[in-house]
Structure formats: C-alpha cells, structure tokens
Design an enzyme around this catalytic site. Structure first.
Site, PDB file in Angstrom:
ATOM      1  N   GLY A   1      31.718  40.386  40.426  1.00  0.00           N
ATOM      2  CA  GLY A   1      31.821  41.418  41.602  1.00  0.00           C
ATOM      3  C   GLY A   1      33.134  41.578  41.385  1.00  0.00           C
ATOM      4  O   GLY A   1      34.074  40.996  41.134  1.00  0.00           O
ATOM      5  N   CYS A   2      33.674  43.088  41.737  1.00  0.00           N
ATOM      6  CA  CYS A   2      35.118  43.497  41.356  1.00  0.00           C
ATOM      7  C   CYS A   2      36.132  42.931  42.303  1.00  0.00           C
ATOM      8  O   CYS A   2      36.999  42.860  41.573  1.00  0.00           O
ATOM      9  CB  CYS A   2      35.044  44.939  41.011  1.00  0.00           C
ATOM     10  SG  CYS A   2      35.596  45.790  42.024  1.00  0.00           S
ATOM     11  N   GLN A   3      35.850  42.779  43.344  1.00  0.00           N
ATOM     12  CA  GLN A   3      36.890  42.276  44.047  1.00  0.00           C
ATOM     13  C   GLN A   3      37.056  40.620  44.118  1.00  0.00           C
ATOM     14  O   GLN A   3      38.127  40.060  43.866  1.00  0.00           O
ATOM     15  CB  GLN A   3      36.723  42.703  45.410  1.00  0.00           C
ATOM     16  CG  GLN A   3      36.793  44.195  45.552  1.00  0.00           C
ATOM     17  CD  GLN A   3      37.682  44.619  46.914  1.00  0.00           C
ATOM     18  OE1 GLN A   3      38.409  43.827  47.534  1.00  0.00           O
ATOM     19  NE2 GLN A   3      37.353  45.819  47.146  1.00  0.00           N
TER      20      GLN A   3
END
Ligand SMILES: Cc1ncc(COP(=O)(O)O)c(C=O)c1O
Lengths: 139, 412
Positions: free
Chosen positions: A50-52
């Site tokens: 998940g990118c964050q």
C-alpha cells in the site's frame, strides 16, 4: 462466535463513542494489542503493498481455523488491522473466504478501506480472503 | 516582524475570491495546506471558463464563421498572456499541453529520438518529481543512454561541486526542478543553465512548483525548455505549458500526430505545421487555456512581490511555530526555500498524523510526494507536507500547529 456475531459486537462497541476522537483513541489502543506477526515473516513475501503505510500479514492453520497475525508501521492502520483480525482470525477457512465485512462501513471507517487511500487495507482484506480460500482447499 | 509587508494586500479579501476556502471538511472550516499538490481557483477563473462555454465555444483554427474565430481568438489570446507572463520572446514558443508531466514527456521523447545515442548521458537531480525522472529513464532506455543524478546534501540542496563534475561532454541534456515539491528548495537554475550552456548543453527546467510563487523570466534564466501546470497556479486542471526556444522546438520531431499539427496530408507523406501547432495535435483544451489566462491575470492583480512577501512571512511563522512541537524534524532546510514545509515527529508515521489532521479539517499531504528516490536518501517512508499559497493565513498555520500537537498526543 461467528464472523457476523463479532462484527455486530464491534458495531455495538463503536456506537458508544460520541465523537471521532474517542473512536480513534480506541483504534490506536487496539493496535497495541494486535497479535503481532512473527519477526521472521516480516519480509517482502508477507508485505502488502500500500503506498503510504506498510502492512505485513501471515496466515496459519490451526485445525480447520485460520489464524492471522499482522503488523503495520502506522498505528491507525494497525488498529484497523486489529479489528479485521478480531473478526476473521480463528474462523473456519471457508467462512473467511466467504465473509462479507459490513462492520467497517457501519462504524464509520469506510474511508480507510477506500482504494484511493493507498494504505494497504483494501489489499489486506483481499489477501485475508484469499488465504481463507487457499487454506480451505488444503484443509 | 512586519505585519503586512505589502500595501493593499488584504488577505481576507483575497480569500473571499476562492469559493473552496469557504467550505468545510469533516465538519470543520477547511485549512487548505496542500497547494503544492494543486491550488484552489479564484472566482475569476471559474467565471472565465463558464462564460467561454456559454458564449464563445466552437472549435479553433477551423471555422470561417464568427464563433469559431472568437474561440480561436480566445485561445491565442491565452497564448499571448502566457508569453507575457514568462517573458517568452515569441508566442510560437508557447506550447499548450495537459500539464507539466506531458511537457516533460514531450521533450524527453522527441529530444531522445532525435539527439540521444548509446553512451550519452542525461543529467537530472536527486530531488526530481517522478515526472522529471521516468520520462528520461524511458528515453535513455530506448537509446542505450544513461541517467546521471546530481546528489542532494542533508539540508536538501543540490551539491553543486558534484554537478560540475557530472557535467561532462557525454551529457546531452540537463533536466532539473526549479523548486522542489518535497523540500521547498529553490535551486540555482540560473547558474546551472549558465554552466551547461558553456558546454553547449541544453537545460529543461521543471517549473511546476516555482510558477505559483515567483516571477519567472525564461529569457533572464536563458532556459531552453520550461515546463509548468495550470492547476498549481490557480488555473484549471488539464492545461499546462511547455516553453521552448524556437531553435530547439524546430529541431525536435513532432510528438503526437493528428489534426492541427499538419500542413498537408497525403498517404505518402505528411508535412507538419509550424510552431506552436506542430506540437498541438487534436482539439486542445480551449476552455483550459481561457482559465489559465484568467489565472495569469489574477496573479498579476495580486502581484508577485506581494505574494512573495506574504508567503515568506507564512513560511517563517510556520517554521517557528512548528518548532514548539516536541520531537519535530524538518526535512529540507535549504537556505533558499519556497513556502513548503516537510516534517516528521518522532517515530510517528506520516499517515497517522495526516489522518488525524484530516479529521480536524486540515488538509496536508502525506507520503513520498512522488519523490521516492529522495525519501530513500533520507531513509524515511515519507513526510507530512504543509504547503502554502498566498491565500493561506496565520489562522491556517495556528490550526496546523494545534492539530499536530493534538495528534501527537494521541499517537505517542
Ligand atoms: C516538481 C513537480 N514536477 C512535476 C509535477 C507534475 O505536475 P502535473 O501532475 O501537473 O503534470 C509536479 C506535481 O506534483 C511537481 O511538483
């Protein structure tokens, strides 16, 4: 308790909170009690992209029940994972695979499971169900 | 400290020009501190686009009828406004594109095709946005060229000695950002261009983050290419500008093919239209250019000196007040900075901080800000970034500071 009974229990618990602050304080606290993934599984293979915030998830089978352990580097994400684990862990693999998670919406945390949030939770739920499916086939 | 450095700069009156600033987020009046991602739009921009669609719309450069002529006039008028805005020598050097990303892709693809060869180098910096990395990587890959990177020091400034060392005769083009979207650093692009030109190397400047804050004069900079987006400078999304020196734009092959960009078409051979149309295939975003023109006029009415004075005051105030937060660490402490503050607090994940701030009605950006290599260098997953435009006020900053304090209390 069944998956849906636990979901209803969580919905009840959350109905006691009068504002978002209390709710988030509770979620943050839940994160501290998450059954943590064994350090050896905190690797690329168990990482959900998940990118964050980063999320690690492990699934094992105890009898016919799936047992999830997990972790995240963000504490709010971790608290929500704790809720998901509470609902889906120690449940029969088949029921995990077929579960319908309505509690998230009901307790007002839908935004955290939005694909635009890129916190890894959407993929995590998908992954939990896939584990259920795979382990059901195995058991 | 001067309270208002500029006469006639009435912040509350300016704020009332922006309808979105009057709205709520999560039940609280919005404190919009994410203008570096995209800025809000003044009424004049919205009205200009509305009027255009209601009263002037037809396709451009095509009809002999009056309406089409008027639409064409509006479109070309916007080009003239851009020309004046950045002091381009000629409107032929102003190409309308979708945004900064498309502008850079246009140059990287066409320059790569015409001028790059195996063994050549393209020089960028470690603080580039993915938009000024990936297109060059693609161009290099196509031709067997190599991407070289000017390093960044711990304050978030370019290491200019390294730039000198990397600027060899192998380098065919330099592409650097004017202002860093993550760190706020204002780079010495004038010096970079001068040194590159001394070796006959052209320079593309990514101006996405500079244009909203400072007067840009492409002739004074002597930039060969200058790229920026309308939506970050109070204009609409979907429109941006590539400025290029005429001799370079003429030397590049067309990017996309289609209508507008041709002179004659037969199945055997097509000849291309002149600048700027050669690079504007298809029906352009006419309304977008009208909105962009209105944004330029709006910026002009506020004036860059006033914008600069107000933003410098906000940056200074925010930096000072945020230091009250125990365990805060600023990422990017360059001497020359635009109004962008990236920070972390202790071991708290930016995502957690951003989530609580959102609940408090404070819009900040969290994450890697499309600068992953830069985050890797600082060994952090991302930052919380507050970025200010001239329409922000001290109340926004007070709310940010209070919000961060409250979030930290919850998250510690
Ligand atoms: C420095 C920089 N360059 C390029 C871009 C890309 O701009 P756009 O997405 O409008 O094409 C941005 C936007 O975030 C930026 O900050």
């Amino acid at each position: 308790m069944s998956i849906n009974q636990i979901q209803d229990e969580i919905i009840d618990e959350f109905s006691l909170f009068s504002d978002w602050m209390e709710k988030y304080e509770y979620i943050i606290d839940l994160g501290k009690h998450l059954p943590l993934i064994d350090e050896q599984y905190k690797d690329e293979e168990h990482l959900i992209k998940g990118c964050q915030s980063r999320v690690w998830l492990h699934a094992g089978l105890e009898g016919d029940k799936v047992v999830f352990t997990a972790d995240s580097d963000a504490v709010i994400t971790k608290g929500i994972i704790a809720l998901l684990v509470r609902v889906l862990s120690n449940q029969p693999a088949e029921e995990v695979a077929q579960s319908e998670l309505y509690f998230i919406d009901k307790i007002g945390l839908k935004e955290h499971l939005s694909p635009t949030r890129s916190n890894g939770l959407v993929s995590m739920v998908k992954q939990m169900k896939l584990y259920g499916l795979a382990l059901h086939a195995k058991s | 400290m001067a309270v208002t450095a500029q006469k006639g700069f009435d912040i509350e009156k300016l704020r009332s020009d922006f309808p979105l600033l009057q709205t709520n987020m999560n039940g609280k009046p919005i404190a919009f501190l994410d203008s570096a991602a995209s800025s809000q739009k003044p009424n004049s921009v919205l009205q200009a686009m509305d009027t255009y669609y209601r009263e002037k719309h037809a396709n451009v450069h095509r009809g002999v009828y009056q309406l089409s002529q008027e639409a064409t006039a509006a479109y070309e008028n916007a080009r003239e406004l851009v020309k004046g805005f950045i002091n381009a020598p000629s409107a032929r050097e102003v190409i309308f594109v979708r945004g900064c990303t498309e502008a850079i892709n246009l140059v990287a693809a066409t320059f790569g095709r015409r001028f790059l060869m195996a063994g050549d180098e393209v020089l960028i910096s470690a603080m580039e946005h993915h938009s000024n990395i990936v297109p060059w990587q693609m161009a290099c890959e196509n031709k067997g060229a190599t991407l070289k990177v000017i390093p960044v020091n711990e304050k978030g400034e370019l290491v200019m000695d390294e730039f000198d060392r990397l600027l060899t005769s192998k380098v065919k083009i330099v592409a650097v950002t004017h202002v860093s979207n993550t760190l706020g650093t204002i780079n010495p692009v004038r010096e970079i261009i001068e040194k590159a030109h001394a070796k006959d190397i052209p320079v593309l400047v990514d101006g996405a983050q500079a244009i909203p804050h400072m007067q840009v004069d492409v002739q004074e900079l002597d930039a060969d290419f200058y790229a920026f987006s309308g939506h970050k400078m109070f204009g609409p999304t979907g429109i941006g500008v590539l400025y290029g020196k005429e001799e370079w734009l003429n030397a590049l092959p067309p990017y996309q093919g289609g209508g507008e960009m041709i002179e004659t078409v037969t199945f055997e051979k097509t000849t291309y239209n002149e600048l700027p149309h050669k690079f504007e295939a298809g029906t352009p975003d006419i309304a977008g250019t009208v909105g962009l023109g209105a944004a330029i006029e709006y910026i002009g009415s506020v004036g860059y000196p006033a914008i600069h004075a107000h933003e410098a005051e906000l940056l200074d105030y925010a930096t000072r007040r945020l230091q009250e937060v125990e365990g805060i660490r600023f990422i990017g402490t360059a001497r020359e900075k635009a109004s962008v503050i990236s920070f972390l607090v202790g071991g708290i994940h930016p995502y957690d901080l951003g989530t609580i701030l959102d609940k408090l009605g404070i819009a900040v950006r969290t994450g890697h800000h499309c600068t992953q290599p830069l985050m890797d260098q600082f060994c952090i997953p991302g930052t919380v970034r507050a970025s200010f435009a001239f329409y922000n006020n001290k109340t926004d900053i007070d709310r940010l500071v209070d919000g961060v304090k409250r979030a930290v209390e919850m998250l510690r």
